[in-house]
Design a protein around this motif. Structure first.
Motif, PDB file in Angstrom:
ATOM      1  N   LEU A  42     -18.159  -9.151   2.499  1.00 22.23           N
ATOM      2  CA  LEU A  42     -16.802  -9.063   2.979  1.00 22.23           C
ATOM      3  C   LEU A  42     -16.099  -8.456   1.880  1.00 22.23           C
ATOM      4  CD1 LEU A  42     -14.509  -9.678   4.851  1.00 22.23           C
ATOM      5  CD2 LEU A  42     -14.384 -12.215   3.825  1.00 22.23           C
ATOM      6  N   LEU A  43     -15.193  -7.503   2.235  1.00 19.36           N
ATOM      7  CA  LEU A  43     -14.335  -6.945   1.264  1.00 19.36           C
ATOM      8  C   LEU A  43     -13.047  -7.268   2.038  1.00 19.36           C
ATOM      9  CD1 LEU A  43     -13.006  -5.428  -0.930  1.00 19.36           C
ATOM     10  CD2 LEU A  43     -13.153  -3.368   0.328  1.00 19.36           C
ATOM     11  N   LEU A  44     -12.227  -8.199   1.417  1.00 19.01           N
ATOM     12  CA  LEU A  44     -11.010  -8.660   1.859  1.00 19.01           C
ATOM     13  C   LEU A  44      -9.814  -8.182   0.931  1.00 19.01           C
ATOM     14  CD1 LEU A  44      -9.379 -10.905   3.638  1.00 19.01           C
ATOM     15  CD2 LEU A  44      -9.590 -12.467   1.810  1.00 19.01           C
ATOM     16  N   VAL A  45      -8.993  -7.445   1.749  1.00 18.96           N
ATOM     17  CA  VAL A  45      -7.714  -6.888   1.143  1.00 18.96           C
ATOM     18  C   VAL A  45      -6.410  -7.509   1.442  1.00 18.96           C
ATOM     19  CG1 VAL A  45      -6.514  -4.648   1.168  1.00 18.96           C
ATOM     20  CG2 VAL A  45      -8.862  -4.608   1.157  1.00 18.96           C
ATOM     21  N   VAL A  46      -5.751  -7.925   0.511  1.00 11.77           N
ATOM     22  CA  VAL A  46      -4.512  -8.740   0.723  1.00 11.77           C
ATOM     23  C   VAL A  46      -3.391  -7.812   0.303  1.00 11.77           C
ATOM     24  CG1 VAL A  46      -3.312 -10.622   0.144  1.00 11.77           C
ATOM     25  CG2 VAL A  46      -5.582 -10.926   0.190  1.00 11.77           C
ATOM     26  N   ASP A  47      -2.678  -7.584   1.484  1.00 13.75           N
ATOM     27  CA  ASP A  47      -1.392  -6.380   1.465  1.00 13.75           C
ATOM     28  C   ASP A  47      -0.130  -7.268   1.184  1.00 13.75           C
ATOM     29  OD1 ASP A  47       0.431  -4.642   1.601  1.00 13.75           O
ATOM     30  OD2 ASP A  47      -0.482  -3.560   3.302  1.00 13.75           O
ATOM     31  N   LEU A  48       0.149  -7.231   0.089  1.00 11.26           N
ATOM     32  CA  LEU A  48       1.516  -7.822  -0.364  1.00 11.26           C
ATOM     33  C   LEU A  48       2.761  -7.025  -0.335  1.00 11.26           C
ATOM     34  CD1 LEU A  48       0.266 -10.139  -3.179  1.00 11.26           C
ATOM     35  CD2 LEU A  48       0.488 -10.758  -0.693  1.00 11.26           C
ATOM     36  N   ARG A  49       2.630  -5.759   0.070  1.00  5.17           N
ATOM     37  CA  ARG A  49       3.820  -5.036   0.028  1.00  5.17           C
ATOM     38  C   ARG A  49       4.988  -5.547   0.608  1.00  5.17           C
ATOM     39  NH1 ARG A  49       0.888   0.655   1.875  1.00  5.17           N
ATOM     40  NH2 ARG A  49      -0.216  -1.115   3.151  1.00  5.17           N
ATOM     41  N   GLY A  50       4.716  -5.972   1.808  1.00  3.87           N
ATOM     42  CA  GLY A  50       5.945  -6.751   2.300  1.00  3.87           C
ATOM     43  C   GLY A  50       6.693  -7.961   1.896  1.00  3.87           C
ATOM     44  N   VAL A  51       6.151  -8.635   0.897  1.00  2.74           N
ATOM     45  CA  VAL A  51       6.411  -9.827   0.068  1.00  2.74           C
ATOM     46  C   VAL A  51       7.678  -9.434  -0.818  1.00  2.74           C
ATOM     47  CG1 VAL A  51       5.758 -11.612  -1.288  1.00  2.74           C
ATOM     48  CG2 VAL A  51       4.017 -10.778   0.168  1.00  2.74           C
ATOM     49  N   THR A  52       8.936 -10.236  -0.688  1.00  2.42           N
ATOM     50  CA  THR A  52      10.059  -9.961  -1.150  1.00  2.42           C
ATOM     51  C   THR A  52      10.033 -11.267  -2.420  1.00  2.42           C
ATOM     52  OG1 THR A  52      11.136 -11.444   0.074  1.00  2.42           O
ATOM     53  CG2 THR A  52      11.091  -9.159   0.642  1.00  2.42           C
ATOM     54  N   PHE A  53       9.214 -11.791  -2.441  1.00  4.86           N
ATOM     55  CA  PHE A  53       9.220 -12.880  -3.682  1.00  4.86           C
ATOM     56  C   PHE A  53       7.836 -13.580  -3.424  1.00  4.86           C
ATOM     57  CE2 PHE A  53       9.525 -17.271  -5.234  1.00  4.86           C
ATOM     58  CZ  PHE A  53      10.078 -17.172  -6.238  1.00  4.86           C
ATOM     59  N   MET A  54       7.457 -13.911  -4.885  1.00  9.21           N
ATOM     60  CA  MET A  54       6.095 -14.554  -4.781  1.00  9.21           C
ATOM     61  C   MET A  54       6.078 -15.505  -6.113  1.00  9.21           C
ATOM     62  SD  MET A  54       2.321 -12.763  -4.946  1.00  9.21           S
ATOM     63  CE  MET A  54       1.465 -13.037  -6.431  1.00  9.21           C
ATOM     64  N   ASP A  55       5.733 -16.636  -6.053  1.00 10.82           N
ATOM     65  CA  ASP A  55       5.435 -17.556  -7.075  1.00 10.82           C
ATOM     66  C   ASP A  55       4.136 -18.122  -7.220  1.00 10.82           C
ATOM     67  OD1 ASP A  55       4.895 -19.805  -5.415  1.00 10.82           O
ATOM     68  OD2 ASP A  55       6.953 -20.557  -5.667  1.00 10.82           O
ATOM     69  N   GLY A  56       3.683 -18.574  -8.140  1.00 12.19           N
ATOM     70  CA  GLY A  56       2.221 -18.919  -8.560  1.00 12.19           C
ATOM     71  C   GLY A  56       1.654 -19.983  -7.616  1.00 12.19           C
ATOM     72  N   SER A  57       2.303 -20.318  -6.604  1.00  8.54           N
ATOM     73  CA  SER A  57       1.675 -21.332  -5.609  1.00  8.54           C
ATOM     74  C   SER A  57       0.704 -20.506  -4.844  1.00  8.54           C
ATOM     75  CB  SER A  57       2.664 -22.033  -4.638  1.00  8.54           C
ATOM     76  OG  SER A  57       3.493 -21.039  -3.947  1.00  8.54           O
ATOM     77  N   VAL A  58       0.596 -19.136  -4.988  1.00 11.52           N
ATOM     78  CA  VAL A  58      -0.324 -18.436  -4.088  1.00 11.52           C
ATOM     79  C   VAL A  58      -1.558 -18.151  -5.057  1.00 11.52           C
ATOM     80  CG1 VAL A  58       1.359 -17.255  -2.865  1.00 11.52           C
ATOM     81  CG2 VAL A  58       0.803 -16.206  -4.951  1.00 11.52           C
ATOM     82  N   LEU A  59      -1.610 -18.450  -6.187  1.00 12.06           N
ATOM     83  CA  LEU A  59      -2.735 -18.107  -7.241  1.00 12.06           C
ATOM     84  C   LEU A  59      -3.994 -19.016  -6.474  1.00 12.06           C
ATOM     85  CD1 LEU A  59      -0.854 -17.784 -10.410  1.00 12.06           C
ATOM     86  CD2 LEU A  59      -1.993 -15.865  -8.915  1.00 12.06           C
ATOM     87  N   GLU A  60      -3.895 -20.289  -6.612  1.00 12.66           N
ATOM     88  CA  GLU A  60      -4.652 -21.255  -6.030  1.00 12.66           C
ATOM     89  C   GLU A  60      -5.552 -20.427  -4.684  1.00 12.66           C
ATOM     90  OE1 GLU A  60      -6.473 -25.693  -5.095  1.00 12.66           O
ATOM     91  OE2 GLU A  60      -4.593 -25.252  -6.076  1.00 12.66           O
ATOM     92  N   PRO A  61      -4.929 -20.388  -3.786  1.00  7.77           N
ATOM     93  CA  PRO A  61      -5.700 -19.638  -2.486  1.00  7.77           C
ATOM     94  C   PRO A  61      -6.189 -18.370  -2.783  1.00  7.77           C
ATOM     95  CG  PRO A  61      -3.255 -19.977  -1.861  1.00  7.77           C
ATOM     96  CD  PRO A  61      -3.638 -20.539  -3.414  1.00  7.77           C
ATOM     97  N   LEU A  62      -5.454 -17.627  -3.510  1.00  9.64           N
ATOM     98  CA  LEU A  62      -6.041 -16.232  -3.830  1.00  9.64           C
ATOM     99  C   LEU A  62      -7.311 -16.289  -4.720  1.00  9.64           C
ATOM    100  CD1 LEU A  62      -2.751 -14.026  -4.577  1.00  9.64           C
ATOM    101  CD2 LEU A  62      -4.774 -13.530  -2.849  1.00  9.64           C
ATOM    102  N   CYS A  63      -7.510 -17.240  -5.639  1.00  3.51           N
ATOM    103  CA  CYS A  63      -8.607 -17.418  -6.422  1.00  3.51           C
ATOM    104  C   CYS A  63      -9.683 -17.965  -5.926  1.00  3.51           C
ATOM    105  CB  CYS A  63      -8.128 -18.138  -7.649  1.00  3.51           C
ATOM    106  SG  CYS A  63      -7.133 -17.322  -9.086  1.00  3.51           S
ATOM    107  N   ALA A  64      -9.389 -18.895  -4.960  1.00  5.87           N
ATOM    108  CA  ALA A  64     -10.597 -19.459  -3.985  1.00  5.87           C
ATOM    109  C   ALA A  64     -11.125 -18.609  -3.062  1.00  5.87           C
ATOM    110  CB  ALA A  64      -9.979 -20.551  -2.976  1.00  5.87           C
ATOM    111  N   ALA A  65     -10.320 -17.637  -2.519  1.00  8.50           N
ATOM    112  CA  ALA A  65     -10.872 -16.422  -1.844  1.00  8.50           C
ATOM    113  C   ALA A  65     -11.499 -15.465  -2.705  1.00  8.50           C
ATOM    114  CB  ALA A  65      -9.597 -15.830  -1.280  1.00  8.50           C
TER     115      ALA A  65
END
Length: 122
Positions: A42-65
């Motif tokens: 699987l190639l999973l592409v996460v498109d964050l271009r529409g994200v206006t703010f991001m903090d470290g809380s997304v790192l754990e799920p991104l690393c798990a993926a």
């Protein structure tokens, strides 16, 4: 088509928008889990271009993926253009794991933004 990408059973794209923080990270994590259903490469592409703010809380799920995709001999690539995502990845020491891609197509072809810019400049 690039033969390297023929190895993937599927390309799946997750698109996020708005703010990704402690309150929205659980829904984002569920989206990442849902996108990884099934088996095979699987190639999973996460498109964050529409994200206006991001903090470290997304790192754990991104690393798990990322871990799951790599265990399946696939990959996870992140598309973004705002400096906030770069800052979060850099602060966590994850800029090598999550290099910036300018578009979903560039992520598919594995052309990081820095390389794409250099190639277009020559």
């Amino acid at each position: 088509m690039n033969p390297q990408h023929d190895l993937f059973d599927e390309l799946r794209v997750i698109t996020a928008g708005g703010e990704l923080d402690l309150t929205t990270a659980p829904a984002f994590a569920r989206d990442l889990v849902d996108a990884r259903h099934g088996s095979g490469r699987l190639l999973l592409v996460v498109d964050l271009r529409g994200v206006t703010f991001m903090d470290g809380s997304v790192l754990e799920p991104l690393c798990a993926a990322w871990e799951d995709c790599h265990e399946r001999l696939g990959g996870l690539r992140v598309v973004h253009h705002r400096p906030g995502a770069d800052l979060v990845f850099r602060a966590a020491g994850l800029q090598d794991r999550f290099p910036r891609y300018a578009t979903v197509e560039d992520a598919w072809w594995d052309v990081p933004a820095d390389r794409a810019t250099a190639d277009r400049g020559t």
